[in-house]
Design a protein around this motif. Sequence first.
Motif, PDB file in Angstrom:
ATOM      1  N   MET A 119       0.843  -1.197   0.000  1.00  0.00           N
ATOM      2  CA  MET A 119       0.000   0.000   0.000  1.00  0.00           C
ATOM      3  C   MET A 119       0.875   1.243   0.000  1.00  0.00           C
ATOM      4  O   MET A 119       1.773   1.381   0.824  1.00  0.00           O
ATOM      5  N   ARG A 120       0.620   2.191  -0.915  1.00  0.00           N
ATOM      6  CA  ARG A 120       1.494   3.369  -1.044  1.00  0.00           C
ATOM      7  C   ARG A 120       0.994   4.532  -0.175  1.00  0.00           C
ATOM      8  O   ARG A 120      -0.182   4.865  -0.194  1.00  0.00           O
ATOM      9  N   VAL A 121       1.915   5.117   0.559  1.00  0.00           N
ATOM     10  CA  VAL A 121       1.551   6.169   1.521  1.00  0.00           C
ATOM     11  C   VAL A 121       2.355   7.433   1.247  1.00  0.00           C
ATOM     12  O   VAL A 121       3.554   7.359   0.980  1.00  0.00           O
ATOM     13  N   VAL A 122       1.666   8.608   1.329  1.00  0.00           N
ATOM     14  CA  VAL A 122       2.382   9.876   1.390  1.00  0.00           C
ATOM     15  C   VAL A 122       2.243  10.386   2.818  1.00  0.00           C
ATOM     16  O   VAL A 122       1.151  10.366   3.386  1.00  0.00           O
ATOM     17  N   LEU A 123       3.370  10.832   3.387  1.00  0.00           N
ATOM     18  CA  LEU A 123       3.377  11.242   4.785  1.00  0.00           C
ATOM     19  C   LEU A 123       3.776  12.712   4.883  1.00  0.00           C
ATOM     20  O   LEU A 123       4.683  13.155   4.181  1.00  0.00           O
ATOM     21  N   ALA A 124       3.056  13.466   5.713  1.00  0.00           N
ATOM     22  CA  ALA A 124       3.438  14.869   5.946  1.00  0.00           C
ATOM     23  C   ALA A 124       3.550  15.111   7.438  1.00  0.00           C
ATOM     24  O   ALA A 124       2.573  14.987   8.173  1.00  0.00           O
ATOM     25  N   GLU A 125       4.754  15.439   7.878  1.00  0.00           N
ATOM     26  CA  GLU A 125       5.005  15.713   9.306  1.00  0.00           C
ATOM     27  C   GLU A 125       6.269  16.558   9.363  1.00  0.00           C
ATOM     28  O   GLU A 125       7.283  16.188   8.782  1.00  0.00           O
ATOM     29  N   ASP A 126       6.198  17.705  10.073  1.00  0.00           N
ATOM     30  CA  ASP A 126       7.347  18.609  10.025  1.00  0.00           C
ATOM     31  C   ASP A 126       8.422  18.286  11.064  1.00  0.00           C
ATOM     32  O   ASP A 126       9.575  18.632  10.875  1.00  0.00           O
ATOM     33  N   LEU A 127       8.050  17.626  12.153  1.00  0.00           N
ATOM     34  CA  LEU A 127       9.067  17.280  13.153  1.00  0.00           C
ATOM     35  C   LEU A 127       9.806  16.011  12.718  1.00  0.00           C
ATOM     36  O   LEU A 127       9.192  14.945  12.594  1.00  0.00           O
ATOM     37  N   ALA A 128      11.112  16.151  12.502  1.00  0.00           N
ATOM     38  CA  ALA A 128      11.897  15.050  11.946  1.00  0.00           C
ATOM     39  C   ALA A 128      11.781  13.784  12.800  1.00  0.00           C
ATOM     40  O   ALA A 128      11.629  12.672  12.277  1.00  0.00           O
ATOM     41  N   LEU A 129      11.781  13.977  14.104  1.00  0.00           N
ATOM     42  CA  LEU A 129      11.724  12.849  15.030  1.00  0.00           C
ATOM     43  C   LEU A 129      10.456  12.014  14.797  1.00  0.00           C
ATOM     44  O   LEU A 129      10.496  10.787  14.669  1.00  0.00           O
ATOM     45  N   LEU A 130       9.329  12.718  14.718  1.00  0.00           N
ATOM     46  CA  LEU A 130       8.059  12.034  14.521  1.00  0.00           C
ATOM     47  C   LEU A 130       7.948  11.477  13.109  1.00  0.00           C
ATOM     48  O   LEU A 130       7.380  10.402  12.892  1.00  0.00           O
ATOM     49  N   ARG A 131       8.508  12.216  12.134  1.00  0.00           N
ATOM     50  CA  ARG A 131       8.435  11.764  10.741  1.00  0.00           C
ATOM     51  C   ARG A 131       9.166  10.429  10.598  1.00  0.00           C
ATOM     52  O   ARG A 131       8.624   9.465  10.055  1.00  0.00           O
ATOM     53  N   ASP A 132      10.391  10.378  11.137  1.00  0.00           N
ATOM     54  CA  ASP A 132      11.169   9.134  11.045  1.00  0.00           C
ATOM     55  C   ASP A 132      10.470   7.996  11.777  1.00  0.00           C
ATOM     56  O   ASP A 132      10.418   6.861  11.290  1.00  0.00           O
ATOM     57  N   GLY A 133       9.893   8.318  12.944  1.00  0.00           N
ATOM     58  CA  GLY A 133       9.182   7.304  13.719  1.00  0.00           C
ATOM     59  C   GLY A 133       8.009   6.734  12.934  1.00  0.00           C
ATOM     60  O   GLY A 133       7.809   5.515  12.893  1.00  0.00           O
ATOM     61  N   LEU A 134       7.247   7.632  12.287  1.00  0.00           N
ATOM     62  CA  LEU A 134       6.082   7.184  11.528  1.00  0.00           C
ATOM     63  C   LEU A 134       6.496   6.347  10.316  1.00  0.00           C
ATOM     64  O   LEU A 134       5.860   5.339  10.000  1.00  0.00           O
ATOM     65  N   ILE A 135       7.576   6.775   9.642  1.00  0.00           N
ATOM     66  CA  ILE A 135       8.042   6.005   8.478  1.00  0.00           C
ATOM     67  C   ILE A 135       8.408   4.588   8.927  1.00  0.00           C
ATOM     68  O   ILE A 135       7.995   3.591   8.328  1.00  0.00           O
ATOM     69  N   ARG A 136       9.171   4.516  10.046  1.00  0.00           N
ATOM     70  CA  ARG A 136       9.600   3.209  10.547  1.00  0.00           C
ATOM     71  C   ARG A 136       8.390   2.347  10.881  1.00  0.00           C
ATOM     72  O   ARG A 136       8.290   1.182  10.492  1.00  0.00           O
ATOM     73  N   LEU A 137       7.437   2.964  11.561  1.00  0.00           N
ATOM     74  CA  LEU A 137       6.242   2.238  11.996  1.00  0.00           C
ATOM     75  C   LEU A 137       5.438   1.727  10.794  1.00  0.00           C
ATOM     76  O   LEU A 137       5.018   0.563  10.750  1.00  0.00           O
ATOM     77  N   LEU A 138       5.255   2.602   9.804  1.00  0.00           N
ATOM     78  CA  LEU A 138       4.445   2.216   8.645  1.00  0.00           C
ATOM     79  C   LEU A 138       5.153   1.139   7.823  1.00  0.00           C
ATOM     80  O   LEU A 138       4.536   0.178   7.361  1.00  0.00           O
ATOM     81  N   GLU A 139       6.480   1.309   7.643  1.00  0.00           N
ATOM     82  CA  GLU A 139       7.202   0.341   6.819  1.00  0.00           C
ATOM     83  C   GLU A 139       7.288  -1.017   7.497  1.00  0.00           C
ATOM     84  O   GLU A 139       7.304  -2.053   6.825  1.00  0.00           O
ATOM     85  N   ALA A 140       7.284  -1.013   8.838  1.00  0.00           N
ATOM     86  CA  ALA A 140       7.284  -2.283   9.566  1.00  0.00           C
ATOM     87  C   ALA A 140       5.963  -3.024   9.367  1.00  0.00           C
ATOM     88  O   ALA A 140       5.872  -4.220   9.627  1.00  0.00           O
ATOM     89  N   HIS A 141       4.916  -2.302   8.927  1.00  0.00           N
ATOM     90  CA  HIS A 141       3.622  -2.944   8.711  1.00  0.00           C
ATOM     91  C   HIS A 141       3.248  -3.002   7.235  1.00  0.00           C
ATOM     92  O   HIS A 141       2.078  -2.869   6.858  1.00  0.00           O
ATOM     93  N   GLU A 142       4.278  -3.166   6.402  1.00  0.00           N
ATOM     94  CA  GLU A 142       4.103  -3.377   4.970  1.00  0.00           C
ATOM     95  C   GLU A 142       3.421  -2.239   4.222  1.00  0.00           C
ATOM     96  O   GLU A 142       2.696  -2.454   3.249  1.00  0.00           O
ATOM     97  N   PHE A 143       3.624  -1.005   4.718  1.00  0.00           N
ATOM     98  CA  PHE A 143       3.225   0.143   3.913  1.00  0.00           C
ATOM     99  C   PHE A 143       4.472   0.627   3.196  1.00  0.00           C
ATOM    100  O   PHE A 143       5.583   0.466   3.690  1.00  0.00           O
ATOM    101  N   ASP A 144       4.254   1.234   2.020  1.00  0.00           N
ATOM    102  CA  ASP A 144       5.377   1.742   1.258  1.00  0.00           C
ATOM    103  C   ASP A 144       5.283   3.269   1.255  1.00  0.00           C
ATOM    104  O   ASP A 144       4.402   3.839   0.601  1.00  0.00           O
TER     105      ASP A 144
END
Lengths: 369, 214
Positions: free
Chosen positions: B1-26
């Motif tokens: 599943m393809r995702v676009v993510l918008a988050e300005d705080l780098a810490l949260l952005r990286d966390g969300l990317i990690r979380l989503l990719e760990a659950h088979e989101f792209d």
Amino acid sequence: MFRRVQLVLIAGASIGISAASLVLLLLAVLGAALVVVWVGLPLLFGAAYATRGLATTERRLAAIVVGQRIASPYLDHSGGNLFRRLQSLARDPATWRDAVWLLVNGIAGLVLSIVGLLEALLGVIFWWLPPALLVRINAHISRALLSPGTKSELALRVQHLTQSRADTVDTQAAEIRRIERDLHDGAQARLVALGMTLGLAEEIVHGDPAGAQRLLAEARSANSQALSELRDLVRGIHPPVLADRGLDGAVQALVLSSPIPVQVDIDLPRRLPAPVESAAYFGVAECVTNLIKHSGASKGVVRLRHVEERLHVEVIDDGRGGVILDDAGGLRGIQRRLSAFDGTLAVLSPPGGPTVVVMDVPCEPLSTH
Amino acid sequence: MRVVLAEDLALLRDGLIRLLEAHEFDVVEAVDNGPSLLRALVNHRPDVAVVDVRLPPTFTDEGLRAAIEARVQLPGLPVLVLSQYVEQLYARELLADWRGGVGYLLKDRVSNVSQFVEAVRQVAGGGTAMDPEVVATLLSRRGNDSPVGGLTPREREVLGLMAEGRSNSAIAAKLFITEKAVSKHTNSIFARLGLPQSEDDNRRVLAVLAYLQV
């Protein structure tokens, strides 16, 4: 006819006031002459206070004749001991203007009002004069002398600003204390507990994985409680929706969660300065809270307008009324907050309702949207 | 599943990317401001967008506006909006086009990973995932004159959980009833709200929208 009778009565009263002025003038002169002896000063100050009473009556009478309210020029002398009060009385520019009026009214005013009474009574003899001309002249002289002079206006302004500044500083200090306390007892305490729980989980994770998991779940719930308390705190300082959407959107968002239907009627062409928006928002929020909790109303209206460089806010409900502005109440706090911008808050709430709260703040809208 | 993510705080952005990719989101693109978000959404047409409300340059509701604008250009584009606080006004605006595929959650809900991932999937599938806080405030103020006034308390409870984006099995587990009982309730809700027979997912969305009184 009524007007004629009224003018005759006013002319009669003016004679009384002028006569009293003459007496007070003599007392003041006597007091000034006797200043070297101790009785002079009390006589002078007694005369000054009595003059204020007399001048206040004259202001009302003259206002009826000239058809315009005459503002009171006196400063507030209530603070401090007797000596300080007398000192500030002597410094009040209005005291000295009163003295001039006493002189003019005691002599010229007496003559004017006696002849004026005759003129008003016997219009036939003075047929060549416009009716009640002398009563009018007398009233205009009083208005010129008794309305606040430039000096009095400035002094009154300074007094008002000093008071509202002190109120603003007090309100801010109290607010900061409240925030500090909320943080200390709320989010901060929860984060401390969170740290302890995590530390404990770390210690037992090898020996008792199931126990560690329970602790981690506990930590997560402490975390979300801390966040929820921070959210409430932020809403109380500056609601995010107010920053995003201004007064218009924030008030709409506010009434969305009201269990009683509140209609909003907003016409604000542009955003207003942030401090004004914030004060007005908390004013509306206080009124809407009162409406929901105490009024027993079945519906309400919030109206916001910006006309002639003033923000005008009305909150109306059909509840039981009887709202009073007491010193401990939230509305008084709002009033103090608005006074920092020369704004006002008034409550009209007869027993049985309806209740109308009106807030009015002078402000210019921001130039860009 | 393809995702676009918008988050300005780098810490949260990286966390969300990690979380989503760990659950088979792209995660096809992660942006940190409003204008590039709109561009990314229109370019990639992702299966779902995960968007923070407050973004540069204005740090107000930039993300929300970009999401609504993207849904005007690409109707029904699934968007899950995250925020430090929830505002009913914004929930209404997101739902105003009656198309579903909308989520609006507090950021702290991310800490319950499995529920968060379920919400992202729900939104991507055209459902809704409203934060319990939005649902709760609505629940407290609904009078009898609203379309959901005729529902029984139990049905309202079920509808509230549907608004949060729970599946029938999740609702059954939460209310300690069988899945069969849940579908009995949902059918009764659809009937009482006058929603005609159609694909079940669509009716779910319409029922939730009626509940939220958009």
